[in-house]
Design a protein around this motif. Sequence first.
Motif, mmCIF file in Angstrom:
data_model
loop_
_atom_site.group_PDB
_atom_site.id
_atom_site.type_symbol
_atom_site.label_atom_id
_atom_site.label_comp_id
_atom_site.label_asym_id
_atom_site.label_seq_id
_atom_site.Cartn_x
_atom_site.Cartn_y
_atom_site.Cartn_z
ATOM 1 N N PRO A 154 -5.288 -15.251 1.389
ATOM 2 C CA PRO A 154 -6.177 -16.201 2.037
ATOM 3 C C PRO A 154 -7.525 -16.162 1.670
ATOM 4 O O PRO A 154 -8.055 -17.142 1.899
ATOM 5 N N ASP A 155 -8.003 -15.043 1.020
ATOM 6 C CA ASP A 155 -9.510 -14.985 0.562
ATOM 7 C C ASP A 155 -9.416 -14.844 -1.036
ATOM 8 O O ASP A 155 -9.170 -13.968 -1.596
ATOM 9 N N GLN A 156 -9.968 -15.985 -1.709
ATOM 10 C CA GLN A 156 -10.091 -16.243 -3.156
ATOM 11 C C GLN A 156 -11.479 -15.960 -3.516
ATOM 12 O O GLN A 156 -11.946 -16.501 -4.599
ATOM 13 N N SER A 157 -12.286 -15.531 -2.624
ATOM 14 C CA SER A 157 -13.762 -15.699 -2.928
ATOM 15 C C SER A 157 -13.786 -14.602 -3.964
ATOM 16 O O SER A 157 -13.431 -13.440 -4.145
ATOM 17 N N GLY A 158 -14.728 -14.927 -5.096
ATOM 18 C CA GLY A 158 -15.033 -14.177 -6.381
ATOM 19 C C GLY A 158 -13.992 -13.847 -7.296
ATOM 20 O O GLY A 158 -14.190 -13.075 -8.169
ATOM 21 N N VAL A 159 -12.877 -14.850 -7.187
ATOM 22 C CA VAL A 159 -11.880 -14.477 -8.094
ATOM 23 C C VAL A 159 -12.197 -15.558 -9.210
ATOM 24 O O VAL A 159 -12.434 -16.615 -9.199
ATOM 25 N N PRO A 160 -12.045 -14.945 -10.635
ATOM 26 C CA PRO A 160 -12.374 -15.948 -11.595
ATOM 27 C C PRO A 160 -11.351 -17.036 -11.851
ATOM 28 O O PRO A 160 -10.361 -17.068 -11.359
ATOM 29 N N ASP A 161 -12.114 -18.051 -12.534
ATOM 30 C CA ASP A 161 -11.261 -19.285 -12.780
ATOM 31 C C ASP A 161 -9.947 -18.702 -13.468
ATOM 32 O O ASP A 161 -10.049 -18.209 -14.544
ATOM 33 N N GLY A 162 -8.694 -19.648 -13.219
ATOM 34 C CA GLY A 162 -7.564 -19.278 -13.668
ATOM 35 C C GLY A 162 -6.921 -17.993 -13.285
ATOM 36 O O GLY A 162 -5.760 -17.717 -13.814
ATOM 37 N N GLU A 163 -7.498 -17.224 -12.486
ATOM 38 C CA GLU A 163 -6.809 -16.007 -11.643
ATOM 39 C C GLU A 163 -6.556 -16.353 -10.384
ATOM 40 O O GLU A 163 -6.999 -17.214 -9.837
ATOM 41 N N ARG A 164 -5.941 -15.350 -9.764
ATOM 42 C CA ARG A 164 -5.530 -15.604 -8.285
ATOM 43 C C ARG A 164 -5.251 -14.287 -7.660
ATOM 44 O O ARG A 164 -4.486 -13.480 -8.361
ATOM 45 N N ARG A 165 -5.915 -14.166 -6.500
ATOM 46 C CA ARG A 165 -5.299 -12.954 -5.532
ATOM 47 C C ARG A 165 -4.145 -13.359 -4.900
ATOM 48 O O ARG A 165 -3.837 -14.288 -4.652
ATOM 49 N N PHE A 166 -3.222 -12.425 -4.580
ATOM 50 C CA PHE A 166 -1.832 -12.692 -3.894
ATOM 51 C C PHE A 166 -1.886 -11.734 -2.704
ATOM 52 O O PHE A 166 -2.185 -10.547 -2.789
ATOM 53 N N VAL A 167 -0.885 -11.876 -1.759
ATOM 54 C CA VAL A 167 -0.435 -10.937 -0.742
ATOM 55 C C VAL A 167 1.011 -10.945 -0.926
ATOM 56 O O VAL A 167 1.748 -11.914 -1.158
ATOM 57 N N LEU A 168 1.643 -9.691 -1.030
ATOM 58 C CA LEU A 168 3.044 -9.351 -1.208
ATOM 59 C C LEU A 168 3.487 -8.938 0.178
ATOM 60 O O LEU A 168 3.029 -7.961 0.614
ATOM 61 N N SER A 169 4.624 -9.380 0.607
ATOM 62 C CA SER A 169 5.544 -8.772 1.788
ATOM 63 C C SER A 169 6.432 -7.985 0.977
ATOM 64 O O SER A 169 7.315 -8.369 0.080
ATOM 65 N N LEU A 170 7.092 -6.881 1.860
ATOM 66 C CA LEU A 170 7.965 -6.038 1.367
ATOM 67 C C LEU A 170 8.554 -5.459 2.866
ATOM 68 O O LEU A 170 8.078 -5.368 3.644
ATOM 69 N N ARG A 171 10.149 -5.514 2.691
ATOM 70 C CA ARG A 171 10.854 -4.684 3.477
ATOM 71 C C ARG A 171 10.780 -3.284 3.214
ATOM 72 O O ARG A 171 11.367 -2.836 2.188
ATOM 73 N N ALA A 172 10.592 -2.617 4.221
ATOM 74 C CA ALA A 172 10.422 -1.146 4.226
ATOM 75 C C ALA A 172 11.721 -0.533 5.040
ATOM 76 O O ALA A 172 11.870 -0.958 6.185
ATOM 77 N N VAL A 173 12.211 0.409 4.565
ATOM 78 C CA VAL A 173 13.445 1.177 5.342
ATOM 79 C C VAL A 173 13.201 2.658 5.300
ATOM 80 O O VAL A 173 13.062 3.105 4.432
ATOM 81 N N GLY A 174 13.312 3.089 6.560
ATOM 82 C CA GLY A 174 13.279 4.511 6.804
ATOM 83 C C GLY A 174 14.425 5.011 7.720
ATOM 84 O O GLY A 174 15.406 4.507 7.642
ATOM 85 N N GLU A 175 14.047 6.026 8.425
ATOM 86 C CA GLU A 175 15.149 6.944 9.090
ATOM 87 C C GLU A 175 15.989 5.729 9.935
ATOM 88 O O GLU A 175 15.344 5.051 10.732
ATOM 89 N N GLY A 176 17.122 5.972 9.973
ATOM 90 C CA GLY A 176 18.138 5.244 10.740
ATOM 91 C C GLY A 176 18.405 3.910 10.311
ATOM 92 O O GLY A 176 18.809 2.978 11.030
ATOM 93 N N HIS A 177 17.888 3.509 9.099
ATOM 94 C CA HIS A 177 18.036 2.199 8.337
ATOM 95 C C HIS A 177 17.313 1.343 9.360
ATOM 96 O O HIS A 177 17.773 0.229 9.452
#
Length: 437
Positions: A129-152
């Motif tokens: 959501p915040d692309q301030s200061g990112v050079p032209d032609g580049e992009r910041r991203f957010v990655l979501s991931l599923r994490a699994v621990g004890e007990g699945h």
Amino acid sequence: MSQVTFLNRQALYLRPDPARVVVRPFKPATEPRDLNPTDKARANHIVDRVLSLSPEAAAEQLADVLENFQGRHRNLLATFEARADDMEEAFAAHAAFTKPQRRLVGAYFLHEYSFEAAALFNPSIVSHPDQSGVPDGERRFVLSLRAVGEGHVSSLTFRSGSIGLQGGVTVDPTARLASIPRVTSRIPGPQGDIVEVDFKADEEISERVIFPVTESQSNGIEDARFVEFEDEGRKTFFATYTAYSGKAIRSELIETTDFMSFRMTPLRGTAARNKGMALFPRKIAGKYAMIGRQDNENLYLIYSDDLYEWNGGVAILKPAFPWEFVQIGNCGSPIELDQGWLLLTHGVGPVRKYSIGAVLLDKNDPSKVLARSREPLVRPDPSEREGYVPNVVYTCGAMRHNDRIILPYAISDTFSHFATIEIAALMRAMEDGAGPA
């Protein structure tokens, strides 16, 4: 078709780290409203034992706890006090706690949980959501991931990173600490609670872990498919995910504008009883649209006037090629291209081998299939097929960047990897190999 003509695998892997922990409520006391009489009796026995300590002994025990855990979590003393407050309604009448006693009591009803000890997989990616200061032609991203621990038990965690002008992907260093959010609102409803949670602004995005907070999610928040949704100039990040209670599944929706505050809402309707729903990034002909699977075999197109209620749908894609004869499903929200909607799919073939394919849908009428890959874009690589669930590649969402598709994907339900796909080459390959719907 040949994979090497348009698929570029990145030398970038995200693997589960058992050293990353959060503090969570500990049984025999998960939440006061869930306690049975035996749990309450055990909880009060703990209180009695703490109160039986001399002030000096209680302070000494608290100091020992802090020596062991202080550097592993933010604001640990405040967390102890908050947990003691949460438990108060389960306690019988007791003498007033001193501050050390209250903190010590709270510590007894918490435990460390290694939330990604077993797996870190099924990623989805959206623009930051915040692309301030990112050079032209580049992009910041957010990655979501599923994490699994004890007990699945599955939770939702995040990373941030950047995409370079030529499609190179980098992921920011992961924070050493991790935190679960505070619940700011809980509204009961006929389908279950609507819950709002938020994180503190000074917590890095990779610190933030959304753990199950309702009965329907108690055994996991699974496979969030994030999409950047635009409506009348306003952008919101939505994700459908599967809530698993340990007995039943259903689709729910999480929404945020900043990845600090989130709202989780159960979805209503016959189509929401299934998993694997994916929202289009904008309305089509004035309606919300989803791709989902309702019969454990085919993909359906579903329209709705209400973002939170989904019924009906029409089957638009059925298994057609040997690598998907068992079933097909979506691999995240459709991506809008000039040529149409690019829908990544997964197919299940012999020996339950999962592969990733692609379909091109008409931009104005997504029920029309314009092209379809006869062969997978990504298959389980022989050198990477081992894991918690072998012979699986899977993604919950890719994104477009310039003339490429940025594709994060999971391997064997264990760790995550990245590839990029040249859009023009993919379109040519799909045209050459288009198959029946």
